[in-house]
Design a protein around this motif. Sequence first.
Motif, PDB file in Angstrom:
ATOM      1  N   ASP A   1      15.643 -13.091  -2.583  1.00 10.87           N
ATOM      2  CA  ASP A   1      14.091 -12.804  -2.329  1.00 10.87           C
ATOM      3  C   ASP A   1      13.791 -11.725  -1.094  1.00 10.87           C
ATOM      4  O   ASP A   1      12.909 -10.980  -1.379  1.00 10.87           O
ATOM      5  CB  ASP A   1      13.426 -14.033  -2.200  1.00 10.87           C
ATOM      6  N   THR A   2      14.626 -11.873  -0.101  1.00 10.43           N
ATOM      7  CA  THR A   2      14.391 -11.128   0.987  1.00 10.43           C
ATOM      8  C   THR A   2      14.476  -9.419   0.522  1.00 10.43           C
ATOM      9  O   THR A   2      13.702  -8.632   0.952  1.00 10.43           O
ATOM     10  CB  THR A   2      15.107 -11.564   2.155  1.00 10.43           C
ATOM     11  N   VAL A   3      15.512  -9.287  -0.091  1.00  8.53           N
ATOM     12  CA  VAL A   3      15.863  -7.899  -0.672  1.00  8.53           C
ATOM     13  C   VAL A   3      14.865  -7.373  -1.280  1.00  8.53           C
ATOM     14  O   VAL A   3      14.572  -6.340  -1.317  1.00  8.53           O
ATOM     15  CB  VAL A   3      17.432  -7.718  -1.049  1.00  8.53           C
ATOM     16  N   GLU A   4      14.458  -8.307  -2.346  1.00 15.43           N
ATOM     17  CA  GLU A   4      13.564  -7.568  -3.212  1.00 15.43           C
ATOM     18  C   GLU A   4      12.121  -7.490  -2.788  1.00 15.43           C
ATOM     19  O   GLU A   4      11.538  -6.459  -2.804  1.00 15.43           O
ATOM     20  CB  GLU A   4      13.394  -8.813  -4.463  1.00 15.43           C
ATOM     21  N   GLU A   5      11.953  -8.258  -1.829  1.00 14.98           N
ATOM     22  CA  GLU A   5      10.639  -8.011  -0.910  1.00 14.98           C
ATOM     23  C   GLU A   5      10.708  -6.996  -0.302  1.00 14.98           C
ATOM     24  O   GLU A   5       9.685  -6.305  -0.219  1.00 14.98           O
ATOM     25  CB  GLU A   5      10.246  -9.315  -0.305  1.00 14.98           C
ATOM     26  N   MET A   6      11.653  -6.530   0.210  1.00 20.09           N
ATOM     27  CA  MET A   6      11.913  -5.219   1.231  1.00 20.09           C
ATOM     28  C   MET A   6      11.865  -4.121   0.302  1.00 20.09           C
ATOM     29  O   MET A   6      11.329  -3.129   0.884  1.00 20.09           O
ATOM     30  CB  MET A   6      13.100  -5.630   2.037  1.00 20.09           C
ATOM     31  N   LYS A   7      12.199  -4.255  -0.951  1.00 19.79           N
ATOM     32  CA  LYS A   7      12.457  -3.110  -1.582  1.00 19.79           C
ATOM     33  C   LYS A   7      11.108  -2.818  -2.501  1.00 19.79           C
ATOM     34  O   LYS A   7      10.710  -1.497  -2.576  1.00 19.79           O
ATOM     35  CB  LYS A   7      13.635  -3.190  -2.756  1.00 19.79           C
ATOM     36  N   ASP A   8      10.517  -3.725  -2.978  1.00 17.37           N
ATOM     37  CA  ASP A   8       9.242  -3.748  -3.978  1.00 17.37           C
ATOM     38  C   ASP A   8       8.108  -3.863  -3.226  1.00 17.37           C
ATOM     39  O   ASP A   8       7.158  -3.179  -3.541  1.00 17.37           O
ATOM     40  CB  ASP A   8       9.579  -4.607  -5.001  1.00 17.37           C
ATOM     41  N   LYS A   9       8.014  -4.694  -2.355  1.00 16.14           N
ATOM     42  CA  LYS A   9       6.457  -5.196  -1.801  1.00 16.14           C
ATOM     43  C   LYS A   9       6.146  -4.609  -0.351  1.00 16.14           C
ATOM     44  O   LYS A   9       4.936  -4.699  -0.085  1.00 16.14           O
ATOM     45  CB  LYS A   9       6.493  -6.755  -1.666  1.00 16.14           C
ATOM     46  N   VAL A  10       7.029  -3.970   0.495  1.00 13.71           N
ATOM     47  CA  VAL A  10       7.017  -3.563   1.710  1.00 13.71           C
ATOM     48  C   VAL A  10       6.416  -2.184   1.531  1.00 13.71           C
ATOM     49  O   VAL A  10       7.215  -1.380   0.880  1.00 13.71           O
ATOM     50  CB  VAL A  10       8.004  -3.785   2.453  1.00 13.71           C
ATOM     51  N   SER A  11       5.234  -1.417   1.986  1.00 17.03           N
ATOM     52  CA  SER A  11       4.939  -0.423   2.240  1.00 17.03           C
ATOM     53  C   SER A  11       5.515   0.365   3.277  1.00 17.03           C
ATOM     54  O   SER A  11       5.035  -0.014   4.219  1.00 17.03           O
ATOM     55  CB  SER A  11       3.536  -0.006   2.026  1.00 17.03           C
ATOM     56  N   TRP A  12       6.444   1.192   3.071  1.00 19.18           N
ATOM     57  CA  TRP A  12       7.125   2.095   4.653  1.00 19.18           C
ATOM     58  C   TRP A  12       6.511   3.203   4.829  1.00 19.18           C
ATOM     59  O   TRP A  12       5.872   3.816   3.967  1.00 19.18           O
ATOM     60  CB  TRP A  12       8.751   2.218   4.048  1.00 19.18           C
TER      61      TRP A  12
END
Length: 63
Positions: A10-21
């Motif tokens: 879940d952490t990896v998925e959130e970092m890839k898809d939901k975080v705006s870098w």
Amino acid sequence: MSNIRTYMNDTVEEMKDKVSWPTYSELQNNSVLVLIGSLIFALVVGAMDFGFDTVLTWFYNQF
């Protein structure tokens, strides 16, 4: 053990898809702002330290 695996997935998925870098230029601009703010803060604290040191040295030399 499955809880840890689920958490990591879940952490990896959130970092890839939901975080705006930030973009590279935004990152550079923000870094420069932080550097300038830190330098100004350091100068203010240094000036206050020098002022208090001067005043207290004068005060203690009166006795």
